[in-house]
Design a protein around this motif. Sequence first.
Motif, PDB file in Angstrom:
ATOM      1  N   PRO A 180      33.322  61.299  71.753  1.00  0.00           N
ATOM      2  CA  PRO A 180      33.797  60.434  72.787  1.00  0.00           C
ATOM      3  C   PRO A 180      34.058  61.317  74.056  1.00  0.00           C
ATOM      4  N   LEU A 181      34.608  62.329  73.976  1.00  0.00           N
ATOM      5  CA  LEU A 181      34.894  63.313  75.230  1.00  0.00           C
ATOM      6  C   LEU A 181      33.424  63.693  75.714  1.00  0.00           C
ATOM      7  N   ILE A 182      32.472  64.012  75.127  1.00  0.00           N
ATOM      8  CA  ILE A 182      30.928  64.528  75.451  1.00  0.00           C
ATOM      9  C   ILE A 182      30.536  63.312  76.452  1.00  0.00           C
ATOM     10  N   VAL A 183      30.724  62.069  75.711  1.00  0.00           N
ATOM     11  CA  VAL A 183      30.155  60.700  76.476  1.00  0.00           C
ATOM     12  C   VAL A 183      30.957  60.672  77.754  1.00  0.00           C
ATOM     13  N   LEU A 184      32.320  60.560  77.848  1.00  0.00           N
ATOM     14  CA  LEU A 184      32.926  60.311  79.221  1.00  0.00           C
ATOM     15  C   LEU A 184      32.582  61.317  80.137  1.00  0.00           C
ATOM     16  N   LEU A 185      32.546  62.724  79.655  1.00  0.00           N
ATOM     17  CA  LEU A 185      32.093  63.908  80.534  1.00  0.00           C
ATOM     18  C   LEU A 185      30.684  63.374  81.084  1.00  0.00           C
ATOM     19  N   SER A 186      29.813  62.925  80.261  1.00  0.00           N
ATOM     20  CA  SER A 186      28.626  62.701  81.054  1.00  0.00           C
ATOM     21  C   SER A 186      28.637  61.580  81.926  1.00  0.00           C
ATOM     22  N   LEU A 187      29.436  60.493  81.662  1.00  0.00           N
ATOM     23  CA  LEU A 187      29.492  59.608  82.704  1.00  0.00           C
ATOM     24  C   LEU A 187      30.024  60.135  83.953  1.00  0.00           C
ATOM     25  N   ILE A 188      31.050  60.828  83.848  1.00  0.00           N
ATOM     26  CA  ILE A 188      31.742  61.431  85.032  1.00  0.00           C
ATOM     27  C   ILE A 188      30.689  62.356  85.942  1.00  0.00           C
ATOM     28  N   LEU A 189      29.936  63.157  85.151  1.00  0.00           N
ATOM     29  CA  LEU A 189      28.827  63.770  85.843  1.00  0.00           C
ATOM     30  C   LEU A 189      27.910  63.084  86.481  1.00  0.00           C
ATOM     31  N   ALA A 190      27.517  62.048  85.650  1.00  0.00           N
ATOM     32  CA  ALA A 190      26.596  61.063  86.291  1.00  0.00           C
ATOM     33  C   ALA A 190      27.348  60.502  87.329  1.00  0.00           C
ATOM     34  N   GLY A 191      28.307  59.782  87.664  1.00  0.00           N
ATOM     35  CA  GLY A 191      28.830  59.670  88.620  1.00  0.00           C
ATOM     36  C   GLY A 191      29.089  60.254  89.779  1.00  0.00           C
ATOM     37  N   PHE A 192      29.378  61.403  89.637  1.00  0.00           N
ATOM     38  CA  PHE A 192      29.088  62.524  90.757  1.00  0.00           C
ATOM     39  C   PHE A 192      27.523  63.065  90.973  1.00  0.00           C
ATOM     40  N   GLY A 193      26.612  62.733  90.224  1.00  0.00           N
ATOM     41  CA  GLY A 193      25.414  63.054  90.689  1.00  0.00           C
ATOM     42  C   GLY A 193      24.707  64.473  90.098  1.00  0.00           C
ATOM     43  N   GLN A 194      25.614  64.818  89.109  1.00  0.00           N
ATOM     44  CA  GLN A 194      25.379  66.074  88.265  1.00  0.00           C
ATOM     45  C   GLN A 194      24.853  65.952  87.265  1.00  0.00           C
ATOM     46  N   LEU A 195      24.497  64.557  86.699  1.00  0.00           N
ATOM     47  CA  LEU A 195      23.522  64.371  85.431  1.00  0.00           C
ATOM     48  C   LEU A 195      23.017  63.039  85.627  1.00  0.00           C
ATOM     49  N   SER A 196      21.799  62.996  85.226  1.00  0.00           N
ATOM     50  CA  SER A 196      20.954  61.541  85.256  1.00  0.00           C
ATOM     51  C   SER A 196      21.546  60.490  84.554  1.00  0.00           C
ATOM     52  N   TRP A 197      21.713  59.371  85.147  1.00  0.00           N
ATOM     53  CA  TRP A 197      22.215  58.134  84.404  1.00  0.00           C
ATOM     54  C   TRP A 197      21.416  57.983  82.996  1.00  0.00           C
ATOM     55  N   THR A 198      20.225  58.307  82.955  1.00  0.00           N
ATOM     56  CA  THR A 198      19.504  58.065  81.766  1.00  0.00           C
ATOM     57  C   THR A 198      19.986  58.784  80.649  1.00  0.00           C
ATOM     58  N   ALA A 199      20.133  60.053  80.918  1.00  0.00           N
ATOM     59  CA  ALA A 199      20.973  61.105  79.698  1.00  0.00           C
ATOM     60  C   ALA A 199      22.356  60.368  79.463  1.00  0.00           C
ATOM     61  N   ALA A 200      23.160  60.231  80.379  1.00  0.00           N
ATOM     62  CA  ALA A 200      24.561  59.290  80.125  1.00  0.00           C
ATOM     63  C   ALA A 200      24.378  58.233  79.298  1.00  0.00           C
ATOM     64  N   GLY A 201      23.380  57.355  79.528  1.00  0.00           N
ATOM     65  CA  GLY A 201      23.259  56.051  79.086  1.00  0.00           C
ATOM     66  C   GLY A 201      22.782  56.303  77.631  1.00  0.00           C
ATOM     67  N   LEU A 202      22.023  57.234  77.456  1.00  0.00           N
ATOM     68  CA  LEU A 202      21.246  57.487  75.953  1.00  0.00           C
ATOM     69  C   LEU A 202      22.585  58.134  75.026  1.00  0.00           C
ATOM     70  N   LEU A 203      23.178  58.826  75.608  1.00  0.00           N
ATOM     71  CA  LEU A 203      24.571  59.138  74.900  1.00  0.00           C
ATOM     72  C   LEU A 203      25.466  58.165  74.539  1.00  0.00           C
ATOM     73  N   THR A 204      25.651  57.364  75.496  1.00  0.00           N
ATOM     74  CA  THR A 204      26.536  56.251  75.385  1.00  0.00           C
ATOM     75  C   THR A 204      26.054  55.195  74.360  1.00  0.00           C
ATOM     76  N   ALA A 205      24.626  55.039  74.411  1.00  0.00           N
ATOM     77  CA  ALA A 205      24.067  54.151  73.535  1.00  0.00           C
ATOM     78  C   ALA A 205      24.234  54.611  71.971  1.00  0.00           C
ATOM     79  N   PHE A 206      24.058  55.961  71.903  1.00  0.00           N
ATOM     80  CA  PHE A 206      24.037  56.649  70.435  1.00  0.00           C
ATOM     81  C   PHE A 206      25.390  56.422  69.970  1.00  0.00           C
ATOM     82  N   GLN A 207      26.459  56.379  70.874  1.00  0.00           N
ATOM     83  CA  GLN A 207      27.941  56.404  70.378  1.00  0.00           C
ATOM     84  C   GLN A 207      28.009  55.085  69.902  1.00  0.00           C
ATOM     85  N   PHE A 208      27.630  54.144  70.646  1.00  0.00           N
ATOM     86  CA  PHE A 208      27.723  52.721  70.180  1.00  0.00           C
ATOM     87  C   PHE A 208      27.239  52.601  68.918  1.00  0.00           C
ATOM     88  N   LEU A 209      25.967  53.041  68.619  1.00  0.00           N
ATOM     89  CA  LEU A 209      25.418  53.043  67.585  1.00  0.00           C
ATOM     90  C   LEU A 209      26.179  53.336  66.097  1.00  0.00           C
TER      91      LEU A 209
END
Length: 562
Positions: A180-209
């Motif tokens: 969950p820390l990795i997923v939250l960090l990816s969403l924060i980085l995506a929010g600040f434009g440091q990571l693509s939303w696609t990568a953050a979304g894939l990590l989030t979807a994987f965590q839900f599965l």
Amino acid sequence: MIFSFAAGYDGHIIGSVFGVLFLAAFAALVHRHSHLRERIRLQDSLTAVIQSFLCRFDGRWKDFAADGADMMQKDCPQQSDLSVFGHASLYQYLSCARTLRGCRRLAAALTAVPPGRSKILARQQAVAELIKKPLLCLRLEARGRLLPEHHDTTELLEELETQPAGSSRIAGSRTIRFFPLIVLLSLILAGFGQLSWTAAGLLTAFQFLLAMAFHRRNQKILAPLASLTHELHQYEVLFREIEQADFSSTTLRALQQRLRDGGAGDCLHKLAALTDRVAMGRNLFFFVLANTLFLWDCHQAAAFSRWRESAAENLREWIDIWSEMEVLLSLAVVGHTRTVYTFPELRQGQPELTARRLSPLLIDEEKAVPNDADFTAGACIITGSNMSGKTTYLRALASSAVLAYAGAPVCAEFFALTPLHIFTSIQVNDDPARGISTFYAELLRIRQMVRFSRRKAPMLICIDEIFKGTNSADRITGAKEALRRLIRPWCITLVTTHDFELCDLHSPNDLPVTNCHFEEFYEDGKIRFDYRRKPGRCQTTNARYLLRMAGILSDEETDNLG
């Protein structure tokens, strides 16, 4: 909140900030609302408790739903003879118990068999202190009243004491801690434009599965908490109330220390908080969001598994401590509702029962007529007119002994007794289905007394209108023979009768056979009773006056009978 987060998703950072603020405000409002609702429920419960005490002063206590009728044992006639259970009973008057364990423990305390001396004295000590702390008793009873009626924790305790397979692996899994820390960090980085939303979304979807993969196992682990949010909060507050109370009696301090040593209040707080979090997951929106972002159910299952390992083994003991407190609160009711009461003195040696100004608990204090008692081994033949108070006197003595064995005070200025097994034959009924007449039913009661007397264990025997179900000749002959077998050095035998021939009964073993009576008097042509025990045999009868009162005889017919 939703629109703010949507704005944040569109690139407006201020929207995300406001979304967080709105979320926090909503959570605070929900918490405040829950707190106020709980305060209102507690005030309503306090009002109900005070109302129940008022009912004990005006007779409405006989309408209490909890009368213990389901606790009555068929092979224990003393319970019906002495109104221990059922309508207008000792249990109905006393009971403050809410849990099923507390109800059963109170029922077991109201026994005709004397328990150990130390157990009686320990309860007396605790009850005496609770009587001096009425506000504490009100708070505890009000909190206890918030539990469901006849709340049964048996199934919960069994489930908590059985650890499901695989729960320890979830509790120790690093995946649920760090992913969950990795997923939250990816969403924060995506929010600040440091990571693509696609990568953050894939990590989030994987965590839900991943959360869905563990869902069934998590639900199995969390099953015991399915519907216990409210109850656990009440137990937490009850335990903290007991832990923080200022007790001086050895018994209450021992119960208190057992809760403190196990950290009952803190452990129940953790479990109640955990149950709250599990309950939040039943909201579909929260379930999806929390499991997607935090692996919520996995964390709760892990926390519950850790709680089980550290505290579950103590929960049964803590619940039993509260059920014992329910008994003590119930027994203290006598002291809270009576101006004249005393704790029985337990004596040793030969059978003895002594009382000064004893009155029945189940009769209003202002209406009850107190009487004395001074009985030792032997027999007392009690005579008197109909409705003069003979049966009430027997019940007052025996039911006070039941209260004494429970550790409760009795309604008297002084009461002392040696531990005596109580046997009664007062309310005897026939049983047509088994072909048993009233007379034979009473014979069975007397036989039980005779057989038990052979053990040479101390006994208190109360027989009302002995062998009233047969003709006078057989009644007198049978009564004399039965009493000769019940007059023993270890028995106090009290018998009411209308047969004056029994007043001349002689003991077969030089034990005293005394007489006392209740009588009526007449005032303005009406029959009156003073309900006071007097020495010697009765010299009056009142059947013809009662026939006139019932309208069966006219005044002229009554005079002719006289």
